[in-house]
Design an enzyme around this catalytic site. Sequence first.
Site, mmCIF file in Angstrom:
data_model
loop_
_atom_site.group_PDB
_atom_site.id
_atom_site.type_symbol
_atom_site.label_atom_id
_atom_site.label_comp_id
_atom_site.label_asym_id
_atom_site.label_seq_id
_atom_site.Cartn_x
_atom_site.Cartn_y
_atom_site.Cartn_z
ATOM 1 N N ARG A 1 -107.043 -12.077 56.980
ATOM 2 C CA ARG A 1 -105.847 -11.361 56.853
ATOM 3 C C ARG A 1 -105.189 -11.767 58.198
ATOM 4 N NH1 ARG A 1 -108.034 -5.725 54.864
ATOM 5 N NH2 ARG A 1 -105.786 -5.088 55.407
ATOM 6 N N THR B 1 -110.189 -6.208 49.117
ATOM 7 C CA THR B 1 -110.663 -7.636 48.786
ATOM 8 C C THR B 1 -111.588 -7.566 47.454
ATOM 9 O OG1 THR B 1 -110.332 -8.290 51.223
ATOM 10 C CG2 THR B 1 -111.608 -9.795 49.653
ATOM 11 N N LEU C 1 -117.321 -7.008 52.305
ATOM 12 C CA LEU C 1 -115.799 -7.122 52.090
ATOM 13 C C LEU C 1 -115.079 -5.935 52.041
ATOM 14 C CD1 LEU C 1 -116.300 -8.901 48.535
ATOM 15 C CD2 LEU C 1 -115.768 -10.003 50.701
ATOM 16 N N ASP C 2 -113.755 -6.268 52.675
ATOM 17 C CA ASP C 2 -112.563 -5.056 52.714
ATOM 18 C C ASP C 2 -112.618 -4.333 51.422
ATOM 19 O OD1 ASP C 2 -112.273 -5.808 55.315
ATOM 20 O OD2 ASP C 2 -110.613 -7.051 55.104
ATOM 21 N N ARG C 3 -112.195 -3.254 51.495
ATOM 22 C CA ARG C 3 -112.117 -2.269 50.199
ATOM 23 C C ARG C 3 -111.036 -3.062 49.032
ATOM 24 N NH1 ARG C 3 -110.174 3.907 50.188
ATOM 25 N NH2 ARG C 3 -110.246 4.271 47.937
#
Length: 321
Positions: free
Chosen positions: A251, A153, A149-151
């Site tokens: 995104r 998110t 997961l992105d930082r």
Amino acid sequence: MSNKKDEKIINQSVKMLTISEEEAGQRIDNYLLAKLKGVPKSLIYRILRKGEVRVNKGRIKPEYKLQASDIVRVPPVRVSEKEQAPVSTKLNKVNQLENQILFEDDCLLVLNKPSGIAVHGGSGLNFGVIEALRALRPEARFLELVHRLDRDTSGILLVAKKRSALRNLHEQLREKTVQKDYLALVRGQWQSHCKVVKAPLLKNELSSGERIVRVSEQGKPSETRFSIEERYENATLVKASPVTGRTHQIRVHTQYAGHPIAFDDKYGDKQFDEQMSEIGLKRLFLHAFSIRFEHPKSGETLRINAPLDDEMKGILKKLRE
């Protein structure tokens, strides 16, 4: 000359390790990172490059995939105390993770990852979720991320506790039988007819090391399904279900559809972010709220939900008003 007093020996003598069926299939660099806990990545790559690590008496590259019954020679490793900084379990962010576990058994662990913490350390970060979990569970022999997961998110993150579980879940991801659903707050009124975005994505790495993804014909095929959860005056809460799993996919796809996500520092809209900031939003409004997959051991279908935190619920309440 390094000061011997400041050094810690992680591996006292040369070790000859035989790879089990359970350990087979992983890259040698990842295997060493797990075996030599606390040894910096740079040092692991150095001993590989110099040929100090050998498999079946031969030199190997970091991407070599281990086979069952391989014999791995691991040299003694000295780490200066400065380099060897294990993750402290007293850190708030680390402790906080223990309360965010949604499900756990002997095969896997499902976490509701907070926003602002990376999934793993690197590029200037001392630690991420995986290092923190290993610090909290020193007795765990195996802990690996199933996906990322992105930082910024928040939400559901799967961590395998066995190599067989990791292999099984990776297979499910490849077969696209894992259903992941996200909630995103986007700018403006999402069009009801826009149910699927198919736009190929190309990953670019800037000289700073920052990754930027854009829609490009040269990119990899990417697909996200969308549905409207709730409409507000100048924003929409959408459910996004990625069919493929590309970097920054949701995104970039929302931005491509003309509705960037609130507080997206890479693909967002400053004016919209300012409006959201006025009602108290301080972070990317993207949350992995649900996942459905087959349990790697029992084969039963698991559906796990991670509710929005109070801050995000509060933002939606203000938008309704």
